[in-house]
Design a protein around this motif. Structure first.
Motif, mmCIF file in Angstrom:
data_model
loop_
_atom_site.group_PDB
_atom_site.id
_atom_site.type_symbol
_atom_site.label_atom_id
_atom_site.label_comp_id
_atom_site.label_asym_id
_atom_site.label_seq_id
_atom_site.Cartn_x
_atom_site.Cartn_y
_atom_site.Cartn_z
ATOM 1 N N ASN A 1 13.806 10.157 -15.172
ATOM 2 C CA ASN A 1 14.036 10.196 -13.719
ATOM 3 C C ASN A 1 12.955 9.435 -12.969
ATOM 4 O O ASN A 1 13.231 8.739 -11.983
ATOM 5 C CB ASN A 1 14.082 11.645 -13.227
ATOM 6 C CG ASN A 1 15.341 12.368 -13.664
ATOM 7 O OD1 ASN A 1 16.341 11.743 -14.000
ATOM 8 N ND2 ASN A 1 15.280 13.687 -13.682
ATOM 9 N N MET A 2 11.720 9.565 -13.435
ATOM 10 C CA MET A 2 10.607 8.872 -12.795
ATOM 11 C C MET A 2 10.772 7.362 -12.929
ATOM 12 O O MET A 2 10.536 6.608 -11.984
ATOM 13 C CB MET A 2 9.284 9.319 -13.422
ATOM 14 C CG MET A 2 8.050 8.823 -12.701
ATOM 15 S SD MET A 2 6.544 9.706 -13.207
ATOM 16 C CE MET A 2 6.518 9.319 -14.955
ATOM 17 N N SER A 3 11.210 6.919 -14.111
ATOM 18 C CA SER A 3 11.434 5.489 -14.332
ATOM 19 C C SER A 3 12.552 4.971 -13.430
ATOM 20 O O SER A 3 12.448 3.897 -12.840
ATOM 21 C CB SER A 3 11.778 5.241 -15.803
ATOM 22 O OG SER A 3 12.103 3.889 -16.023
ATOM 23 N N ASP A 4 13.635 5.758 -13.317
ATOM 24 C CA ASP A 4 14.759 5.366 -12.452
ATOM 25 C C ASP A 4 14.323 5.304 -10.990
ATOM 26 O O ASP A 4 14.744 4.414 -10.241
ATOM 27 C CB ASP A 4 15.919 6.357 -12.606
ATOM 28 C CG ASP A 4 16.544 6.309 -13.990
ATOM 29 O OD1 ASP A 4 16.342 5.290 -14.699
ATOM 30 O OD2 ASP A 4 17.216 7.285 -14.373
ATOM 31 N N ALA A 5 13.495 6.260 -10.585
ATOM 32 C CA ALA A 5 13.027 6.287 -9.191
ATOM 33 C C ALA A 5 12.135 5.094 -8.895
ATOM 34 O O ALA A 5 12.247 4.465 -7.835
ATOM 35 C CB ALA A 5 12.279 7.595 -8.916
ATOM 36 N N LEU B 1 3.450 10.192 -9.788
ATOM 37 C CA LEU B 1 2.731 10.429 -11.040
ATOM 38 C C LEU B 1 1.945 11.745 -10.991
ATOM 39 O O LEU B 1 1.913 12.498 -11.969
ATOM 40 C CB LEU B 1 1.779 9.257 -11.327
ATOM 41 C CG LEU B 1 2.445 7.918 -11.670
ATOM 42 C CD1 LEU B 1 1.395 6.816 -11.769
ATOM 43 C CD2 LEU B 1 3.233 8.020 -12.967
ATOM 44 N N ASP B 2 1.317 12.027 -9.853
ATOM 45 C CA ASP B 2 0.534 13.256 -9.724
ATOM 46 C C ASP B 2 1.417 14.503 -9.700
ATOM 47 O O ASP B 2 0.970 15.590 -10.081
ATOM 48 C CB ASP B 2 -0.321 13.220 -8.448
ATOM 49 C CG ASP B 2 -1.425 12.182 -8.524
ATOM 50 O OD1 ASP B 2 -1.763 11.774 -9.653
ATOM 51 O OD2 ASP B 2 -1.921 11.771 -7.461
ATOM 52 N N GLN C 1 0.821 -1.204 0.000
ATOM 53 C CA GLN C 1 0.000 0.000 0.000
ATOM 54 C C GLN C 1 0.858 1.260 0.000
ATOM 55 O O GLN C 1 0.568 2.231 -0.697
ATOM 56 C CB GLN C 1 -0.915 0.004 1.226
ATOM 57 C CG GLN C 1 -2.039 -1.016 1.181
ATOM 58 C CD GLN C 1 -2.795 -1.074 2.504
ATOM 59 O OE1 GLN C 1 -2.198 -1.075 3.575
ATOM 60 N NE2 GLN C 1 -4.116 -1.110 2.415
ATOM 61 N N LEU C 2 1.938 1.215 0.776
ATOM 62 C CA LEU C 2 2.823 2.373 0.867
ATOM 63 C C LEU C 2 3.465 2.668 -0.485
ATOM 64 O O LEU C 2 3.573 3.830 -0.906
ATOM 65 C CB LEU C 2 3.895 2.125 1.921
ATOM 66 C CG LEU C 2 4.722 3.334 2.358
ATOM 67 C CD1 LEU C 2 3.828 4.439 2.881
ATOM 68 C CD2 LEU C 2 5.731 2.919 3.418
ATOM 69 N N MET C 3 3.905 1.620 -1.192
ATOM 70 C CA MET C 3 4.494 1.807 -2.515
ATOM 71 C C MET C 3 3.473 2.390 -3.495
ATOM 72 O O MET C 3 3.803 3.207 -4.354
ATOM 73 C CB MET C 3 5.018 0.468 -3.054
ATOM 74 C CG MET C 3 6.208 -0.117 -2.301
ATOM 75 S SD MET C 3 7.635 0.991 -2.237
ATOM 76 C CE MET C 3 7.666 1.397 -0.503
ATOM 77 N N GLU C 4 2.221 1.972 -3.344
ATOM 78 C CA GLU C 4 1.169 2.499 -4.216
ATOM 79 C C GLU C 4 0.962 3.993 -3.972
ATOM 80 O O GLU C 4 0.833 4.777 -4.916
ATOM 81 C CB GLU C 4 -0.147 1.750 -3.975
ATOM 82 C CG GLU C 4 -0.160 0.326 -4.536
ATOM 83 C CD GLU C 4 -1.473 -0.391 -4.231
ATOM 84 O OE1 GLU C 4 -2.365 0.269 -3.639
ATOM 85 O OE2 GLU C 4 -1.603 -1.568 -4.591
ATOM 86 N N TYR C 5 0.940 4.398 -2.699
ATOM 87 C CA TYR C 5 0.779 5.813 -2.378
ATOM 88 C C TYR C 5 1.934 6.631 -2.955
ATOM 89 O O TYR C 5 1.727 7.706 -3.520
ATOM 90 C CB TYR C 5 0.710 6.012 -0.858
ATOM 91 C CG TYR C 5 -0.654 5.781 -0.263
ATOM 92 C CD1 TYR C 5 -1.682 6.694 -0.463
ATOM 93 C CD2 TYR C 5 -0.921 4.652 0.508
ATOM 94 C CE1 TYR C 5 -2.941 6.493 0.087
ATOM 95 C CE2 TYR C 5 -2.185 4.443 1.065
ATOM 96 C CZ TYR C 5 -3.183 5.364 0.845
ATOM 97 O OH TYR C 5 -4.422 5.162 1.389
ATOM 98 N N LEU D 1 10.748 13.828 -5.488
ATOM 99 C CA LEU D 1 9.703 14.133 -4.508
ATOM 100 C C LEU D 1 9.881 15.516 -3.887
ATOM 101 O O LEU D 1 9.093 15.922 -3.040
ATOM 102 C CB LEU D 1 9.697 13.073 -3.401
ATOM 103 C CG LEU D 1 9.365 11.642 -3.843
ATOM 104 C CD1 LEU D 1 9.551 10.669 -2.690
ATOM 105 C CD2 LEU D 1 7.945 11.559 -4.376
ATOM 106 N N ASP D 2 10.930 16.220 -4.321
ATOM 107 C CA ASP D 2 11.222 17.564 -3.820
ATOM 108 C C ASP D 2 11.361 17.579 -2.300
ATOM 109 O O ASP D 2 10.799 18.428 -1.598
ATOM 110 C CB ASP D 2 10.119 18.542 -4.265
ATOM 111 C CG ASP D 2 10.554 20.004 -4.104
ATOM 112 O OD1 ASP D 2 11.775 20.247 -4.142
ATOM 113 O OD2 ASP D 2 9.685 20.866 -3.943
#
Length: 337
Positions: free
Chosen positions: A49-53, A31-32, A21-25, A88-89
């Motif tokens: 970067n998103m793919s690498d993360a 993505l948002d 669940q945590l990974m989903e959040y 995630l800034d």
């Protein structure tokens, strides 16, 4: 914890959340958070970067590889894991700095990262050059004298760098802590399991390098623990768990069973997610097996002790039996504090 205190909202009355669940959040949040008005080049760069993360999110359960440099509170050697914080800034800080007024240490450490400095010390010790040998000795003394991985110069720089009310992550001794600044004072979020029943203890002040801060509630009012002995025992259990986790991380680095570079291009998000989940489950299972083996070792040692200790060992086993069931139940869960 930083995101939970600022961006991500969980359903009311939720006390336990699974790793899945945590990974989903986290995945949904990434993505948002994707910028809307960006150029094509920026979009491609962000998606990479998103793919690498996403590929390293599974490591959040065991630990991330970061390597500090001793020249600034936000200076780290770049590793793929740093992408998560950038994406995630979330600001990442440390306080292991060299005092610029101590010239010999500044010269010995230079611009090295921690890993580079360890290699330099080994190299200097084997050198025939007396100056290099002396430099290696100075560097080694610096590491030994600052084993807490926080210096007073670093603490001063941290206090200046962190903004009032800022939520960030503080790295120290292979731990990531949620940190904030309130009325000019730094505070760390209390997450040790020893404080699980201490509802009023939320923050701990970071005002010296020895780690003996003051405990506060959510409003930053002083709030000492109600039962210091229980807290101490819980902290010792946490230290034991952290040691096992460190061993697990070391073994993971030595023997990686999945080579992410060999994953075929064009793999669907679902297939990638399955691979990540399988690897995550394997590592979690391995970690808890090591915990159970360590607990079994303690029980065997208790049973082998003299007569005065045999009864104690038996009672210890009785006390641990329900905990074994709880550990199995919470195998893939964490408690929200």
């Amino acid at each position: 914890n930083v995101l939970l205190l600022s961006q991500i909202k969980l359903p009311p009355m939720m006390e336990i959340i699974t790793a899945e669940q945590l990974m989903e959040y986290l995945g949904d949040y990434i993505l948002d958070a994707k910028p809307k008005e960006i150029s094509e080049i920026q979009r491609l760069n962000y998606e990479q970067n998103m793919s690498d993360a996403m590929a390293i999110l599974h490591k959040l359960q065991t630990g991330l590889d970061v390597n500090v440099k001793f020249t600034g509170v936000r200076v780290f050697e770049y590793t793929p894991e740093c992408i998560v914080f950038d994406l995630l800034d979330i600001p990442l800080y440390h306080g292991w700095l060299v005092d610029p007024q101590v010239a010999d240490i500044v010269k010995a450490v230079g611009n090295c990262s921690y890993n580079q400095l360890v290699e330099k010390i080994i190299s200097c010790k084997q050198s025939d050059n007396s100056e290099l040998v002396s430099e290696g000795f100075v560097a080694e003394q610096f590491l030994n004298n600052t084993a807490t991985q926080l210096t007073y110069h670093g603490l001063c720089e941290l206090t200046s760098a962190v903004q009032e009310g800022e939520l960030c992550v503080f790295f120290r001794n292979n731990h990531f802590s949620t940190m904030t600044k309130y009325k000019g004072q730094l505070y760390l979020l209390v997450t040790d399991q020893g404080f699980l029943t201490e509802e009023k203890v939320v923050w701990e002040s970071l005002h010296n390098v020895d780690g003996d801060g003051n405990f506060c509630d959510s409003e930053f009012h002083l709030r000492p623990p109600s039962d210091p002995e229980t807290v101490y025992r819980g902290q010792q259990d946490q230290i034991d768990q952290d040691y096992l986790m460190a061993l697990s991380l070391q073994q993971e680095q030595q023997n990686q069973e999945i080579n992410w570079e060999q994953i075929p291009e064009g793999i669907s998000d679902l297939e990638l997610a399955k691979k990540l989940q399988e690897e995550e489950d394997r590592r979690a299972s391995q970690y808890y097996q090591e915990q159970e083996q360590a607990a079994a070792q303690v029980q065997v040692q208790g049973a082998a002790s003299p007569a005065s200790g045999r009864q104690s060992g038996s009672n210890e086993r009785k006390r641990k039996e329900p905990r074994e069931k709880e550990r199995e139940k919470e195998k893939n869960s964490c408690v929200l504090l």
